[in-house]
Enzyme design. Sequence first.
Site, PDB file in Angstrom:
ATOM      1  N   GLY A 184       0.818  -1.198   0.000  1.00 59.61           N
ATOM      2  CA  GLY A 184       0.000   0.000   0.000  1.00 59.61           C
ATOM      3  C   GLY A 184       0.858   1.258   0.000  1.00 59.61           C
ATOM      4  O   GLY A 184       0.342   2.357  -0.010  1.00 59.61           O
ATOM      5  N   CYS A 185       2.166   1.069   0.032  1.00 60.68           N
ATOM      6  CA  CYS A 185       3.101   2.196  -0.046  1.00 60.68           C
ATOM      7  C   CYS A 185       3.704   2.224  -1.442  1.00 60.68           C
ATOM      8  O   CYS A 185       4.051   1.177  -1.986  1.00 60.68           O
ATOM      9  CB  CYS A 185       4.244   2.026   0.951  1.00 60.68           C
ATOM     10  SG  CYS A 185       3.740   2.028   2.657  1.00 60.68           S
ATOM     11  N   GLU A 186       3.851   3.420  -2.014  1.00 60.30           N
ATOM     12  CA  GLU A 186       4.527   3.524  -3.305  1.00 60.30           C
ATOM     13  C   GLU A 186       6.009   3.234  -3.138  1.00 60.30           C
ATOM     14  O   GLU A 186       6.638   2.640  -3.988  1.00 60.30           O
ATOM     15  CB  GLU A 186       4.327   4.918  -3.909  1.00 60.30           C
ATOM     16  CG  GLU A 186       2.942   5.108  -4.465  1.00 60.30           C
ATOM     17  CD  GLU A 186       2.765   6.450  -5.152  1.00 60.30           C
ATOM     18  OE1 GLU A 186       3.746   7.185  -5.336  1.00 60.30           O
ATOM     19  OE2 GLU A 186       1.623   6.751  -5.507  1.00 60.30           O
TER      20      GLU A 186
END
Length: 138
Positions: free
Chosen positions: A50-52
Amino acid sequence: MSLPSEAMAALQVFQNAPGWEQRARLLMQWGERLPPLDPAERIEANRVHGCESQVWLVGVLHQGHWQFAASSDARLIRGLVALLLARVNGLTAEQLREVDLADWFNQLGLSRQLSPSRSNGLNAVLQRMAELAGASTP
């Protein structure tokens, strides 16, 4: 809820910073102070989805209180994660569930600089912490 001492210190430093440039510099410094994770901990199972940017998170329950360690490949994210750790380390699982991420970064004067993707990523980190804490609740 009272803040952990490290969070109080962060709040004082950031609230005394006269502008965004100083806060950005502080953010980088906080990220540099984050102890590196052992390469054995930088594995897929510890990666926050969910983190770039790539973020790895590990947590240990010690006498009912959580201690988290994290790392990121992005300097700005490392700083934001370091501030999140300052806010949550030492909390119980119940206190962890009550943390208001938006409010914390607003108090630090950093909320306007959080892009939606960074905000989502930090929420994913906090969610992962809650999952780790929930998984170990008796």
